[in-house]
Design an enzyme around this catalytic site. Structure first.
Site, PDB file in Angstrom:
ATOM      1  N   CYS A 118       0.815  -1.221   0.000  1.00 49.77           N
ATOM      2  CA  CYS A 118       0.000   0.000   0.000  1.00 49.77           C
ATOM      3  C   CYS A 118       0.847   1.269   0.000  1.00 49.77           C
ATOM      4  CB  CYS A 118      -0.929   0.013   1.210  1.00 49.77           C
ATOM      5  SG  CYS A 118      -1.961  -1.443   1.299  1.00 49.77           S
ATOM      6  N   HIS A 258      -3.325   6.984   3.256  1.00 49.17           N
ATOM      7  CA  HIS A 258      -3.729   5.691   2.697  1.00 49.17           C
ATOM      8  C   HIS A 258      -5.111   5.353   3.240  1.00 49.17           C
ATOM      9  CE1 HIS A 258      -3.946   1.635   1.469  1.00 49.17           C
ATOM     10  NE2 HIS A 258      -3.605   1.101   2.622  1.00 49.17           N
ATOM     11  N   ASN A 288     -10.110  -0.418   0.908  1.00 50.69           N
ATOM     12  CA  ASN A 288      -8.655  -0.289   0.772  1.00 50.69           C
ATOM     13  C   ASN A 288      -8.255  -0.818  -0.608  1.00 50.69           C
ATOM     14  OD1 ASN A 288      -5.877  -0.598   0.906  1.00 50.69           O
ATOM     15  ND2 ASN A 288      -5.864  -1.538   2.932  1.00 50.69           N
TER      16      ASN A 288
HETATM   17  N1  ACO Z   1     -17.773  -9.162  10.629  1.00 49.56           N
HETATM   18  C1  ACO Z   1     -18.125  -9.480  11.871  1.00 49.56           C
HETATM   19  N2  ACO Z   1     -17.240  -9.813  12.819  1.00 49.56           N
HETATM   20  C2  ACO Z   1     -15.943  -9.821  12.473  1.00 49.56           C
HETATM   21  C3  ACO Z   1     -15.516  -9.516  11.174  1.00 49.56           C
HETATM   22  C4  ACO Z   1     -16.484  -9.172  10.215  1.00 49.56           C
HETATM   23  N3  ACO Z   1     -16.174  -8.831   8.964  1.00 49.56           N
HETATM   24  N4  ACO Z   1     -14.173  -9.607  11.148  1.00 49.56           N
HETATM   25  C5  ACO Z   1     -13.770  -9.958  12.374  1.00 49.56           C
HETATM   26  N5  ACO Z   1     -14.838 -10.107  13.177  1.00 49.56           N
HETATM   27  C6  ACO Z   1     -14.856 -10.489  14.588  1.00 49.56           C
HETATM   28  C7  ACO Z   1     -13.627 -11.239  15.002  1.00 49.56           C
HETATM   29  O1  ACO Z   1     -13.761 -12.601  14.707  1.00 49.56           O
HETATM   30  C8  ACO Z   1     -13.568 -10.966  16.478  1.00 49.56           C
HETATM   31  O2  ACO Z   1     -14.460 -11.832  17.112  1.00 49.56           O
HETATM   32  P1  ACO Z   1     -14.104 -12.477  18.569  1.00 49.56           P
HETATM   33  O3  ACO Z   1     -13.961 -11.300  19.479  1.00 49.56           O
HETATM   34  O4  ACO Z   1     -15.273 -13.340  18.824  1.00 49.56           O
HETATM   35  O5  ACO Z   1     -12.810 -13.205  18.329  1.00 49.56           O
HETATM   36  C9  ACO Z   1     -14.128  -9.547  16.609  1.00 49.56           C
HETATM   37  O6  ACO Z   1     -14.837  -9.291  15.363  1.00 49.56           O
HETATM   38  C10 ACO Z   1     -13.074  -8.500  16.774  1.00 49.56           C
HETATM   39  O7  ACO Z   1     -12.011  -8.724  15.845  1.00 49.56           O
HETATM   40  P2  ACO Z   1     -10.749  -7.811  15.817  1.00 49.56           P
HETATM   41  O8  ACO Z   1      -9.817  -8.329  14.766  1.00 49.56           O
HETATM   42  O9  ACO Z   1     -10.220  -7.584  17.182  1.00 49.56           O
HETATM   43  O10 ACO Z   1     -11.397  -6.427  15.321  1.00 49.56           O
HETATM   44  P3  ACO Z   1     -10.713  -5.032  15.188  1.00 49.56           P
HETATM   45  O11 ACO Z   1     -11.475  -4.030  15.965  1.00 49.56           O
HETATM   46  O12 ACO Z   1      -9.225  -5.087  15.379  1.00 49.56           O
HETATM   47  O13 ACO Z   1     -10.986  -4.678  13.656  1.00 49.56           O
HETATM   48  C11 ACO Z   1      -9.843  -4.692  11.551  1.00 49.56           C
HETATM   49  C12 ACO Z   1     -10.455  -5.540  12.662  1.00 49.56           C
HETATM   50  C13 ACO Z   1     -10.936  -3.858  10.927  1.00 49.56           C
HETATM   51  C14 ACO Z   1      -9.244  -5.636  10.527  1.00 49.56           C
HETATM   52  C15 ACO Z   1      -8.750  -3.767  12.145  1.00 49.56           C
HETATM   53  O14 ACO Z   1      -7.881  -4.500  12.967  1.00 49.56           O
HETATM   54  C16 ACO Z   1      -7.956  -3.083  11.069  1.00 49.56           C
HETATM   55  O15 ACO Z   1      -8.447  -2.253  10.347  1.00 49.56           O
HETATM   56  N6  ACO Z   1      -6.630  -3.375  10.995  1.00 49.56           N
HETATM   57  C17 ACO Z   1      -5.779  -2.782   9.984  1.00 49.56           C
HETATM   58  C18 ACO Z   1      -5.943  -3.513   8.707  1.00 49.56           C
HETATM   59  C19 ACO Z   1      -5.326  -2.791   7.553  1.00 49.56           C
HETATM   60  O16 ACO Z   1      -5.349  -1.600   7.466  1.00 49.56           O
HETATM   61  N7  ACO Z   1      -4.822  -3.569   6.616  1.00 49.56           N
HETATM   62  C20 ACO Z   1      -4.333  -3.047   5.402  1.00 49.56           C
HETATM   63  C21 ACO Z   1      -2.887  -2.927   5.402  1.00 49.56           C
HETATM   64  S1  ACO Z   1      -2.341  -2.158   3.965  1.00 49.56           S
HETATM   65  C22 ACO Z   1      -1.730  -3.294   2.809  1.00 49.56           C
HETATM   66  O17 ACO Z   1      -0.528  -3.309   2.585  1.00 49.56           O
HETATM   67  C23 ACO Z   1      -2.641  -4.211   2.075  1.00 49.56           C
END
Ligand code: ACO
Length: 331
Positions: A118, A258, A288
């Site tokens: 990214c 980003h 994204n």
């Molecule tokens: N729908 C419903 N529930 C979900 C979903 C979904 N789509 N995805 C995860 N959950 C659940 C999980 O299973 C978890 O359940 P549990 O508590 O029973 O285990 C709960 O939601 C919380 O999951 P977390 O991973 O802790 O959620 P978080 O608040 O951290 O949000 C997210 C997850 C959105 C992925 C966040 O961590 C994030 O944005 N991280 C950065 C990701 C990013 O920017 N990546 C791109 C990098 S750039 C590149 O180079 C491609």
């Protein structure tokens, strides 16, 4: 060591393209166990674009590039360097830049791909700026384009809700009217590649029945760790770049981050103490789009009436690697 230098080139044109097909949160919630409410509150994303089966990354790049070249008031014969930032090339080789060159009818100039996930588009701008400042190139087409839908695991709700397809392009030149690239800050930390990767399909794990069965050709991510690192590295890149140029953060009129997650952007705004009103966000529409994210946002932001000549802007990104990159622009 970070790769730093003063920029000198002119951003003459910008263009973008997003495929027509929209995939909204409601439709996604019929495919995997998720909801519009979860996706919206955790990420800010409402919908993303999905390219057609016959539409490859280079096709998305063609449309964005045509628009950028037209925006610059130039023609394909003026381009003497093509760089495409992507993690979803049409194929491993030849490069998407070569395929793009042929499709656009660009003369037989230097063409290559650059992979920094990214952060790739700003890395590519930095590289193009350096090549232009050597005096051996005059006019670079710098593109970020992705068809991420091809590497999404559509059974993994923790990743498939986050990404989309799209392309953005810029024309960077040694001379002419446009925004001035003032400087860049790129860096990387390769110590923890498993935080975000597409494990199979390369020389380490070539395609096999096993890699297909283990879903190794899809993107894998530790979202929570990436979230924490993202805010930290973007904050540091921004501060170091501003300090090097003696620019106070209050002088920035626009920040184009980003477009990964609205909460990451909000955390960055808080840590940099720059109000959210100065951050441009369109991630609710596209999700994204990795290397395409910054030029897609730049194009929409640049063409909005809120941009005044002479204003300062900061572009800042992070991605798999981990990589990070930032650029200062005087519009
Ligand atoms: N729908 C419903 N529930 C979900 C979903 C979904 N789509 N995805 C995860 N959950 C659940 C999980 O299973 C978890 O359940 P549990 O508590 O029973 O285990 C709960 O939601 C919380 O999951 P977390 O991973 O802790 O959620 P978080 O608040 O951290 O949000 C997210 C997850 C959105 C992925 C966040 O961590 C994030 O944005 N991280 C950065 C990701 C990013 O920017 N990546 C791109 C990098 S750039 C590149 O180079 C491609």
């Amino acid at each position: 060591m970070n790769h730093n230098h003063a920029g000198s080139s002119i951003l003459r044109g910008v263009g973008s393209y997003a495929p027509a097909r929209k995939l909204d949160n409601l439709e996604l919630s019929q495919r995997v166990e998720t909801s519009d409410e979860w996706i919206t509150t955790r990420t800010g994303i409402k919908e993303r674009r999905i390219a057609g089966d016959s539409e490859s990354t280079s096709d998305l790049a063609v449309e964005a590039s045509r628009r950028a070249i037209a925006d610059a008031g130039l023609c394909v014969e003026d381009v003497d360097l093509v760089i495409v930032a992507t993690i979803t090339p049409d194929m491993a080789f030849p490069s998407t830049a070569c395929l793009l060159q042929h499709k656009l009818g660009i003369p037989k100039v230097a063409c290559f791909d650059l992979e920094a996930a990214c952060s790739g588009f700003l890395y590519a701008l930095d590289v193009a700026d350096g090549m232009l400042s050597s005096g051996r190139y005059q006019c670079a087409l710098v593109v970020g384009a992705e068809k991420l839908s091809t590497i999404m695991d559509w059974e993994d709700r923790t990743t498939c809700v986050l990404f989309g397809d799209g392309a953005g392009a810029t024309v960077l030149a040694r001379e002419g009217d446009g925004a001035e690239m003032l400087g860049f800050q790129c860096g990387a930390d390769g110590s923890n590649p498993s935080l975000l990767q597409q494990p199979a399909g390369g020389s380490l794990l070539p395609a096999s029945n096993e890699t297909i069965e283990s879903r190794g050709h899809y993107l894998k991510m530790n979202g929570r760790e990436i979230f924490k690192s993202a805010v930290r590295v973007m904050e540091r890149a921004a501060i170091e770049l501003l300090e090097r140029h003696g620019i106070d953060k209050n002088e920035l009129s626009h920040v184009i981050p980003h477009q990964a997650n609205a909460r990451i952007v909000e955390s960055l705004s808080q840590r940099l103490e720059i109000p959210m009103e100065r951050f441009y966000c369109n991630l609710h529409k596209y999700g994204n789009t990795s290397a395409a994210s910054i030029p897609l946002a730049l194009d929409e932001a640049y063409k909005s009436s809120t941009f005044q000549k002479g204003e300062l802007g900061l572009l800042v990104a992070f991605g798999a690697g981990l990589t990070w990159s930032a650029a200062l622009v005087r519009f």
